[in-house]
Design an enzyme around this catalytic site. Structure first.
Site, PDB file in Angstrom:
ATOM      1  CG  ASP A 184      -9.816  16.385 -14.246  1.00 15.24           C
ATOM      2  OD1 ASP A 184      -9.191  15.779 -15.148  1.00 15.24           O
ATOM      3  OD2 ASP A 184     -10.794  15.898 -13.646  1.00 15.24           O
TER       4      ASP A 184
ATOM      5  CE1 TYR B  61     -16.724  12.119 -15.182  1.00 21.79           C
ATOM      6  CE2 TYR B  61     -16.098  12.052 -12.869  1.00 21.79           C
ATOM      7  CZ  TYR B  61     -16.526  11.411 -14.020  1.00 21.79           C
ATOM      8  OH  TYR B  61     -16.748  10.057 -13.990  1.00 21.79           O
TER       9      TYR B  61
ATOM     10  CE  LYS C 125     -13.255   8.461 -17.660  1.00 21.66           C
ATOM     11  NZ  LYS C 125     -13.454   9.739 -17.001  1.00 21.66           N
TER      12      LYS C 125
ATOM     13  NE  ARG D  38      -2.709   0.384   3.481  1.00 19.58           N
ATOM     14  CZ  ARG D  38      -1.964   0.514   4.583  1.00 19.58           C
ATOM     15  NH1 ARG D  38      -1.208   1.586   4.767  1.00 19.58           N
ATOM     16  NH2 ARG D  38      -1.963  -0.418   5.507  1.00 19.58           N
TER      17      ARG D  38
HETATM   18  C1  LIG Z   1     -13.702  10.085 -15.671  1.00 21.52           C
HETATM   19  C2  LIG Z   1     -13.267  11.395 -15.147  1.00 21.52           C
HETATM   20  C3  LIG Z   1     -12.932  11.562 -13.787  1.00 21.52           C
HETATM   21  C4  LIG Z   1     -13.057  10.440 -12.777  1.00 21.52           C
HETATM   22  O1  LIG Z   1     -12.169   9.407 -13.032  1.00 21.52           O
HETATM   23  P1  LIG Z   1     -12.454   7.872 -12.622  1.00 21.52           P
HETATM   24  O2  LIG Z   1     -11.229   7.174 -13.084  1.00 21.52           O
HETATM   25  O3  LIG Z   1     -13.716   7.458 -13.322  1.00 21.52           O
HETATM   26  O4  LIG Z   1     -12.624   7.850 -11.144  1.00 21.52           O
HETATM   27  C5  LIG Z   1     -12.509  12.808 -13.385  1.00 21.52           C
HETATM   28  N1  LIG Z   1     -12.417  13.858 -14.234  1.00 21.52           N
HETATM   29  C6  LIG Z   1     -12.743  13.728 -15.535  1.00 21.52           C
HETATM   30  C7  LIG Z   1     -12.624  14.907 -16.436  1.00 21.52           C
HETATM   31  C8  LIG Z   1     -13.182  12.506 -16.045  1.00 21.52           C
HETATM   32  O5  LIG Z   1     -13.510  12.400 -17.334  1.00 21.52           O
END
Ligand SMILES: *Cc1c(COP(=O)(O)O)cnc(C)c1O
Length: 404
Positions: free
Chosen positions: A192, A120, A217, A68
């Protein structure tokens, strides 16, 4: 803020390598953080499944104690992601949300956060439904307008949280301007960078303190793994992130790290094709008689095209557009596509399509939704790397069927 900037004992050295000395992005994507395994010569980083590590004597470990806290496969991924963002330190998490949560862990009750009004959905939920209960407060403003952000920042503001491009209208925010506003108030600026990826946009170069990712993504890229990451140049922040990895435990398992490492090697070639296909579709959609508006930062008609061109190296693989159609006709359209799979999420090699009004943004009351520009005919596409001619033929036939 619990993040203590006076404790002056960084555990890792700041990267002293200048930008010009480091290999190009495509080379870093494949090699950064990894060398053939010294024990076996394995060219690909081993998946270290061990939960614990032998010590040479009490308290004498070889860099790892417990998985961890740290795991060699994770370390490889973290070094790779840091190199891609041009940052000194990377930390990997079990999901994008776990990474975002870790940034919020830096704050304490009474602190205030300024963020966008179209962030998001999961981030919005974390802010409103988890952290408001811990006595944090949030202002959701139009972050395309730096004056609105400046007006929302107050003495308790400790964080400006930015997304760009945004979802689903692909608005573009000026990272340098928003970072300046945050810093003028001694607040942090976090970006982000999930939609753009470091191949197209590196927020640290524009003054951001923290870059956050959903590795689920484009970076993972194959819709087969969930993960998140934070990158920073600040060793004190990185130390806090490591503390939260260990204390909260939202860390990725070594198999997930391996899958992301495999995916990231082809990020540049995938992104090139995503951008090319998205740009072609955006232009053709703009000329289609049944499409009223196309949202793509690469179009000269996009409200922030010049900013996007300055801040990004290309315009990404997401395209949103408005069909001149009812909510039902639009639902038919997204159901009739065959190559574009009807699904939420984005960033995989395969094309996905969705209708915000009935899917990702269905929870918003219609009046409010329309006010935010999320019309009944709005469609969001994650344009994959298939043949663009096949993709276009699919869109054309589905529009024809839906509007027949
Ligand atoms: C999908 C997404 C998240 C969250 O990510 P997860 O891996 O699904 O927890 C955060 N910000 C954006 C812009 C996203 O597209």
């Amino acid at each position: 803020m619990s993040n203590n900037h006076t404790d002056d004992t960084p555990t890792e050295q700041e990267s002293t390598e200048s930008e010009s000395e480091s290999p190009e992005f495509e080379t870093r994507a494949i090699h950064a953080g990894q060398e053939p395994d010294p024990a076996t010569g394995a060219v690909m980083p081993p998946i270290h499944t061990s939960s614990t590590f032998a010590q040479d004597g009490p308290g004498e470990d070889r860099g790892y104690e417990y998985a961890r806290t740290g795991n060699p496969t994770r370390t490889t991924l973290e070094a790779n992601l840091a190199a891609l963002e041009g940052g000194a330190h990377g930390r990997a998490f079990a999901s994008g949300m776990a990474a975002i949560n870790t940034v919020l862990n830096l704050l304490e009750s009474g602190d205030h956060v300024v963020t966008g009004d179209d962030i998001y959905g999961g981030t919005h939920r974390l802010f409103r439904q988890v952290y408001e209960d811990y006595d944090l407060s949030f202002s959701f403003v139009d972050t395309t307008d730096p004056a609105a952000v400046r007006a929302a920042v107050g003495p308790d503001t400790e964080l400006v949280w930015v997304e760009t491009p945004t979802n689903p209208l692909l608005r573009v925010n000026d990272i340098a301007a928003l970072a300046d506003i945050a810093h003028a108030n001694d607040a942090l600026c976090a970006v982000d960078n999930t939609f753009a990826t470091p191949y197209l946009q590196r927020p640290l170069e524009h003054g951001a303190d923290i870059v956050s990712h959903s590795l689920t993504k484009y970076i993972g890229g194959h819709s087969d793994v969930v993960g998140g990451a934070l990158v920073t140049d600040d060793s004190h922040l990185d130390e806090r992130f490591g503390f939260y990895q260990n204390s909260v435990g939202a860390t990725p398992d070594p198999f997930a790290c391996f899958l992301v490492l495999r995916g990231v090697k082809t990020l540049p070639v995938r992104m090139d094709r995503h951008c090319e296909n998205a740009s072609t579709l955006a232009r053709r959609l703009q000329d289609h008689p049944d499409v009223s508006t196309v949202y793509y930062p690469g179009l000269e008609t996009h409200s922030a095209h010049d900013l996007a061109a300055a801040q990004m190296d290309d315009f990404g693989g997401m395209v949103s557009f408005e069909l001149d159609a009812s909510i039902d006709q639009t639902a038919t359209f997204v159901s009739e596509t065959e190559l574009f799979t009807l699904a939420e999420s984005l960033g995989g090699v395969e094309s996905l399509i969705e209708q915000p009004a009935t899917m990702t943004h269905a929870a918003i009351p219609r009046e409010e939704r329309l006010e935010a520009g999320l019309t009944d005919g709005l469609v969001r596409a994650s344009v994959g790397v298939e043949s663009v001619e096949d993709l276009w033929a699919d869109v054309e036939q589905a529009i024809a069927t839906a509007l027949a």
